[in-house]
Design a protein around this motif. Structure first.
Motif, PDB file in Angstrom:
ATOM      1  N   LYS A  58      10.254   0.835 -10.383  1.00 43.89           N
ATOM      2  CA  LYS A  58       9.495   0.451  -9.852  1.00 43.89           C
ATOM      3  C   LYS A  58       8.605   1.412  -9.117  1.00 43.89           C
ATOM      4  CE  LYS A  58      12.932  -3.507  -9.531  1.00 43.89           C
ATOM      5  NZ  LYS A  58      12.151  -4.293 -10.943  1.00 43.89           N
ATOM      6  N   LEU A  59       8.287   2.273  -8.853  1.00 44.08           N
ATOM      7  CA  LEU A  59       7.821   3.263  -7.716  1.00 44.08           C
ATOM      8  C   LEU A  59       7.317   4.253  -8.565  1.00 44.08           C
ATOM      9  CD1 LEU A  59       9.411   3.123  -4.152  1.00 44.08           C
ATOM     10  CD2 LEU A  59       7.918   1.511  -5.370  1.00 44.08           C
ATOM     11  N   PHE A  60       6.496   5.598  -7.962  1.00 43.37           N
ATOM     12  CA  PHE A  60       6.299   6.885  -7.885  1.00 43.37           C
ATOM     13  C   PHE A  60       5.595   7.692  -7.140  1.00 43.37           C
ATOM     14  CE2 PHE A  60       1.768   4.680  -9.512  1.00 43.37           C
ATOM     15  CZ  PHE A  60       1.469   5.901  -8.964  1.00 43.37           C
ATOM     16  N   ARG A  61       5.710   8.560  -7.144  1.00 49.33           N
ATOM     17  CA  ARG A  61       4.996   8.889  -5.923  1.00 49.33           C
ATOM     18  C   ARG A  61       4.111  10.149  -6.583  1.00 49.33           C
ATOM     19  NH1 ARG A  61       9.792  11.113  -2.189  1.00 49.33           N
ATOM     20  NH2 ARG A  61      11.474   9.863  -2.485  1.00 49.33           N
ATOM     21  N   ASP A  62       2.666  10.817  -5.476  1.00 45.40           N
ATOM     22  CA  ASP A  62       1.385  10.769  -6.105  1.00 45.40           C
ATOM     23  C   ASP A  62       2.062  12.591  -5.464  1.00 45.40           C
ATOM     24  OD1 ASP A  62       1.151  10.936  -3.204  1.00 45.40           O
ATOM     25  OD2 ASP A  62       0.211   9.442  -2.946  1.00 45.40           O
ATOM     26  N   ALA A  63       0.584  13.167  -5.200  1.00 43.57           N
ATOM     27  CA  ALA A  63       1.205  15.172  -5.182  1.00 43.57           C
ATOM     28  C   ALA A  63       1.499  14.653  -3.415  1.00 43.57           C
ATOM     29  CB  ALA A  63      -0.330  15.226  -5.489  1.00 43.57           C
ATOM     30  N   GLU A  64       1.212  13.746  -2.637  1.00 42.72           N
ATOM     31  CA  GLU A  64       1.697  14.457  -1.745  1.00 42.72           C
ATOM     32  C   GLU A  64       2.799  13.635  -1.133  1.00 42.72           C
ATOM     33  OE1 GLU A  64      -1.951  13.101   0.893  1.00 42.72           O
ATOM     34  OE2 GLU A  64      -3.064  13.948   0.558  1.00 42.72           O
ATOM     35  N   GLU A  65       3.829  13.517  -2.464  1.00 37.55           N
ATOM     36  CA  GLU A  65       4.360  12.473  -1.893  1.00 37.55           C
ATOM     37  C   GLU A  65       4.916  10.329  -1.218  1.00 37.55           C
ATOM     38  OE1 GLU A  65       8.210  13.550  -2.380  1.00 37.55           O
ATOM     39  OE2 GLU A  65       7.017  14.985  -4.160  1.00 37.55           O
ATOM     40  N   ARG A  66       3.669  10.688  -1.319  1.00 39.48           N
ATOM     41  CA  ARG A  66       3.466   9.280  -0.824  1.00 39.48           C
ATOM     42  C   ARG A  66       4.122   8.243  -2.370  1.00 39.48           C
ATOM     43  NH1 ARG A  66      -1.909   7.832   1.201  1.00 39.48           N
ATOM     44  NH2 ARG A  66      -2.566   8.682  -0.832  1.00 39.48           N
ATOM     45  N   LEU A  67       4.449   6.889  -2.043  1.00 43.37           N
ATOM     46  CA  LEU A  67       5.294   6.384  -2.886  1.00 43.37           C
ATOM     47  C   LEU A  67       3.805   4.876  -3.448  1.00 43.37           C
ATOM     48  CD1 LEU A  67       8.738   5.457  -0.566  1.00 43.37           C
ATOM     49  CD2 LEU A  67       7.949   7.026  -2.944  1.00 43.37           C
ATOM     50  N   HIS A  68       4.317   4.783  -4.282  1.00 48.06           N
ATOM     51  CA  HIS A  68       3.119   3.686  -4.433  1.00 48.06           C
ATOM     52  C   HIS A  68       4.140   2.987  -5.820  1.00 48.06           C
ATOM     53  CE1 HIS A  68      -0.807   5.897  -4.193  1.00 48.06           C
ATOM     54  NE2 HIS A  68      -0.143   6.811  -3.866  1.00 48.06           N
ATOM     55  N   VAL A  69       4.009   1.908  -6.073  1.00 47.81           N
ATOM     56  CA  VAL A  69       4.140   0.853  -6.660  1.00 47.81           C
ATOM     57  C   VAL A  69       3.529   1.322  -8.518  1.00 47.81           C
ATOM     58  CG1 VAL A  69       1.876  -1.258  -6.703  1.00 47.81           C
ATOM     59  CG2 VAL A  69       4.282  -1.215  -7.823  1.00 47.81           C
ATOM     60  N   ALA A  70       4.992   0.800  -9.009  1.00 46.48           N
ATOM     61  CA  ALA A  70       4.347   1.406 -10.243  1.00 46.48           C
ATOM     62  C   ALA A  70       3.039   0.489 -11.307  1.00 46.48           C
ATOM     63  CB  ALA A  70       5.660   1.095 -11.569  1.00 46.48           C
ATOM     64  N   ASN A  71       2.897  -0.391 -10.727  1.00 48.03           N
ATOM     65  CA  ASN A  71       2.047  -1.794 -11.690  1.00 48.03           C
ATOM     66  C   ASN A  71       2.233  -2.932 -11.025  1.00 48.03           C
ATOM     67  OD1 ASN A  71       3.891  -2.954 -13.590  1.00 48.03           O
ATOM     68  ND2 ASN A  71       3.826  -1.546 -14.442  1.00 48.03           N
ATOM     69  N   ALA A  72       1.512  -3.794 -11.460  1.00 46.13           N
ATOM     70  CA  ALA A  72       1.187  -4.908 -10.735  1.00 46.13           C
ATOM     71  C   ALA A  72       1.789  -5.686 -10.876  1.00 46.13           C
ATOM     72  CB  ALA A  72      -0.770  -5.679 -10.910  1.00 46.13           C
TER      73      ALA A  72
ATOM     74  N   GLY B 256       1.382  -0.908  -0.062  1.00 43.87           N
ATOM     75  CA  GLY B 256      -0.030  -0.133   0.351  1.00 43.87           C
ATOM     76  C   GLY B 256       0.760   1.234  -0.141  1.00 43.87           C
ATOM     77  N   PRO B 257      -0.031   2.702  -0.018  1.00 47.64           N
ATOM     78  CA  PRO B 257       0.823   3.471  -0.935  1.00 47.64           C
ATOM     79  C   PRO B 257       2.199   3.977   1.048  1.00 47.64           C
ATOM     80  CG  PRO B 257      -0.795   4.016  -1.371  1.00 47.64           C
ATOM     81  CD  PRO B 257      -1.537   2.771  -1.396  1.00 47.64           C
ATOM     82  N   ILE B 258       2.871   4.662   1.213  1.00 47.30           N
ATOM     83  CA  ILE B 258       3.193   4.977   2.227  1.00 47.30           C
ATOM     84  C   ILE B 258       4.108   5.961   1.351  1.00 47.30           C
ATOM     85  CG2 ILE B 258       5.415   3.666   2.408  1.00 47.30           C
ATOM     86  CD1 ILE B 258       5.074   3.405   5.479  1.00 47.30           C
ATOM     87  N   HIS B 259       4.005   7.363   2.622  1.00 42.20           N
ATOM     88  CA  HIS B 259       5.154   8.329   2.483  1.00 42.20           C
ATOM     89  C   HIS B 259       6.429   8.000   3.043  1.00 42.20           C
ATOM     90  CE1 HIS B 259       6.788  12.727   2.990  1.00 42.20           C
ATOM     91  NE2 HIS B 259       5.897  13.249   2.305  1.00 42.20           N
ATOM     92  N   PRO B 260       7.921   8.706   2.396  1.00 48.03           N
ATOM     93  CA  PRO B 260       8.821   8.118   2.833  1.00 48.03           C
ATOM     94  C   PRO B 260       9.413   8.581   4.446  1.00 48.03           C
ATOM     95  CG  PRO B 260       8.951   9.461   0.815  1.00 48.03           C
ATOM     96  CD  PRO B 260       7.514   9.305   1.650  1.00 48.03           C
ATOM     97  N   ASP B 261       8.530   9.509   5.022  1.00 48.19           N
ATOM     98  CA  ASP B 261       9.134  10.105   6.752  1.00 48.19           C
ATOM     99  C   ASP B 261       8.665   9.100   7.677  1.00 48.19           C
ATOM    100  OD1 ASP B 261       9.967  11.725   5.238  1.00 48.19           O
ATOM    101  OD2 ASP B 261       7.842  13.768   6.007  1.00 48.19           O
ATOM    102  N   ALA B 262       6.607   8.568   7.175  1.00 46.43           N
ATOM    103  CA  ALA B 262       7.126   7.238   7.705  1.00 46.43           C
ATOM    104  C   ALA B 262       7.308   6.132   7.313  1.00 46.43           C
ATOM    105  CB  ALA B 262       4.938   7.257   7.829  1.00 46.43           C
ATOM    106  N   LEU B 263       7.986   5.962   6.250  1.00 41.99           N
ATOM    107  CA  LEU B 263       8.495   4.636   6.313  1.00 41.99           C
ATOM    108  C   LEU B 263      10.289   4.751   7.117  1.00 41.99           C
ATOM    109  CD1 LEU B 263       9.017   1.577   4.831  1.00 41.99           C
ATOM    110  CD2 LEU B 263       9.457   2.542   3.051  1.00 41.99           C
ATOM    111  N   TYR B 264      10.446   5.961   6.504  1.00 45.56           N
ATOM    112  CA  TYR B 264      12.164   5.802   7.726  1.00 45.56           C
ATOM    113  C   TYR B 264      12.486   5.855   8.851  1.00 45.56           C
ATOM    114  CZ  TYR B 264      16.548   8.034   9.312  1.00 45.56           C
ATOM    115  OH  TYR B 264      17.298   8.427   9.913  1.00 45.56           O
ATOM    116  N   ALA B 265      10.998   6.922   9.726  1.00 44.84           N
ATOM    117  CA  ALA B 265      10.512   5.988  10.960  1.00 44.84           C
ATOM    118  C   ALA B 265      10.550   4.632  11.612  1.00 44.84           C
ATOM    119  CB  ALA B 265       9.338   6.626  11.757  1.00 44.84           C
TER     120      ALA B 265
END
Length: 536
Positions: free
Chosen positions: A384-398, A337-346
């Motif tokens: 493999k990843l892209f970022r949305d407008a809120e900088e959250r990371l998403h997987v590129a495709n299935a 699922g999408p996640i922000h890099p700050d949350a993932l780093y923590a």
């Protein structure tokens, strides 16, 4: 799902599940207990995602796969207890880095889950405490230490006649090993490699005039055969099993009263773990017999026994976590699922191996996973990843998620091919061997595998098709993972023995003579510097 058990070995997870199922069934408790490992079929894995059991026993790799699923949050939301068995075998390795990151992820999905770590051999306590800690620092972990039990009874058995100078697989001692098996209630014959397991098993089988039930167990055998052997041992139906490290951690078979180690154990901790498979009684000694295959291994066995006597466990303190493992984990988290890099780093820095990870290094790894970094960003397949407008990371495709889940893990293996007894649609799979070994076979060649003598017929797609073989000179598959060096600490003891001729009088005469000849003709490895052990 309220209890998650993580083990470094599939066989150990299966054995614990078997031990738990008995009393749960007898008491008619409404508790489902299942395993989820590489041996679990696809249908069972799908059902476990839809209806998880209350207690799930798994491995670090399978846990990483489950955490990469979109429904990971629902699967683990009710988790209350996480048990990490044989934690010493994981901490400080890439598998351990992967597990530490997985535990940190679980702390986000199930913040109230308590962790319990188990180990009988702990060379460095503080890193293991930190490994288990939800903060990665260790201040919130209680240590419960059991008093030491009875000291083990360890002896060395030498074959009749002079020992070889080097090499060999311990086959000269097969008659003595067979005699030990006959006199024991149940024995485990440990060897160091899968090729040695095949050879020792065949040597014992040729001597087996009493038709004793002796089995073979190693990681390349088919799941069905391994499960059959494990069940037979648990039920006390086998006299002995020849095994590699696939059975040297945590297995508790009450009828085992003797462990035989063929060849040098290569490390004190490894030897202690293997000895512990015999006589699971705290106040009675475990009995083990070491069978060196050559003269140099006599020295290794002598030094390993001395190390066990003073509990001089080997193993270096765990290093910082690997960035390659981190890259794999980042992709797995985003697949769920999408996640922000700050949350993932923590989250990542709550794992002990990555507690001191600089943010710049983390961002560089994220960038590498995202588009391949500065070197590979121009290639579409590395995005493999892209970022949305809120900088959250998403997987590129299935497709990226699917490829990731099919390749999760840190154990690097050579390409494997399945071995099938029979041609076409008939026959059954015996296990797997490495592709490079098959490339050296010609139709009609014979080789030993799964305790059988097989005749190579053909390679059909990814299947090695065979028939029962005959002959006196079969090949034996060897595996890239079978190279076992001495641990640094055991090597130190061996060098000290080599440098002290006063200790040689306790050695067998042919070994002492060999050392005296070596000293007169050449040089023995010194104590200064950690150079490889090599007798000229």
């Amino acid at each position: 799902l309220h209890t998650l058990y993580v083990s470094p070995l599939k066989a150990l997870a299966t054995d614990i599940a078997r031990n738990l199922t008995g009393p749960v069934t007898e008491m008619a408790l409404p508790i489902a207990i299942e395993t989820r490992t590489g041996d679990t079929d696809a249908a069972t894995r799908r059902r476990q995602r839809e209806t998880p059991p209350q207690i799930l026993l798994t491995t670090p790799e399978s846990l990483a796969v489950m955490l990469s699923m979109e429904d990971a949050g629902r699967t683990f939301a009710g988790l209350s207890t996480i048990v990490v068995d044989e934690i010493h075998a994981l901490a400080g390795t890439k598998r351990g880095d992967q597990l530490a990151l997985g535990l940190s992820r679980l702390a986000t999905l199930a913040p109230g889950a308590r962790r319990v770590g188990l180990s009988a051999t702990v060379p460095h306590r503080a890193p293991l405490v930190a490994f288990l800690s939800p903060t990665g620092r260790g201040e919130d972990v209680a240590v419960v230490e059991a008093p030491e039990g009875a000291a083990p009874d360890i002896t060395v058995c030498l074959p009749d006649g002079p020992l070889p100078w080097s090499g060999h697989m311990g086959l000269l001692a097969a008659p003595a090993i067979y005699s030990m098996i006959r006199s024991a209630r149940t024995a485990i014959v440990f060897v160091n490699t899968r090729a040695q397991a095949e050879l020792v098993f065949q040597a014992l089988w040729r001597l087996n005039d009493d038709a004793l039930p002796i089995a073979l167990h190693h990681g390349s055998l088919a799941r069905e055969q391994r499960a059959k052997v494990e069940a037979a041992m648990a039920e006390g139906r086998l006299k002995a099993v020849v095994a590699t490290s696939s059975l040297d951690l945590g297995i508790d078979w009450g009828d085992v009263d003797l462990v035989i180690q063929v060849g040098a154990p290569k490390g004190v901790s490894r030897l202690m773990q293997r000895i512990g498979r015999a006589n699971h009684r705290w106040d009675e000694p475990s009995r083990a017999i070491l069978v060196p295959a050559n003269r140099f291994e006599v020295l290794e066995c002598r030094c390993a026994i001395a190390g066990v006597a003073v509990r001089d466990l080997d193993g270096d303190p765990p290093p910082p976590g690997g960035l390659d493992v981190l890259a794999q984990h980042i992709l797995g988290v985003v697949c769920s699922g999408p996640i922000h890099p700050d949350a993932l780093y923590a989250e990542v820095t709550r794992a002990a191996p990555y507690a001191d990870l600089p943010r710049q290094d983390f961002d560089d790894v994220v960038r590498f996973v995202e588009d391949g970094g500065y070197a590979l960003a121009a290639y579409e397949r590395y995005r493999k990843l892209f970022r949305d407008a809120e900088e959250r990371l998403h997987v590129a495709n299935a497709r990226v998620a699917r490829q990731h889940r099919m390749n999760i893990g840190t154990i690097v293996e050579a390409p494997l091919l399945k071995v099938k007894l029979g041609r076409g649609f008939g026959g059954h799979v015996l296990g797997e061997i490495e592709e490079y070994f098959v490339s050296m076979l010609q139709p009609g060649d014979t080789f030993m595998f799964a305790g059988r003598l097989l005749r190579f017929e053909r390679l059909h797609e990814t299947m090695v098709e065979c028939s029962p073989g005959a002959g006196d000179d079969p090949k034996v598959p060897a595996y890239a993972g079978g190279r076992l060096p001495l641990t640094t600490y055991l090597a130190d003891r061996v060098r000290a023995l080599l440098q002290d001729p006063a200790q040689w009088h306790d050695l067998p005469e042919d070994v002492a003579e060999w050392l005296r000849l070596q000293k007169a003709r050449s040089r023995l490895p010194g104590l200064l510097g950690r150079l490889g052990l090599c007798l000229v």
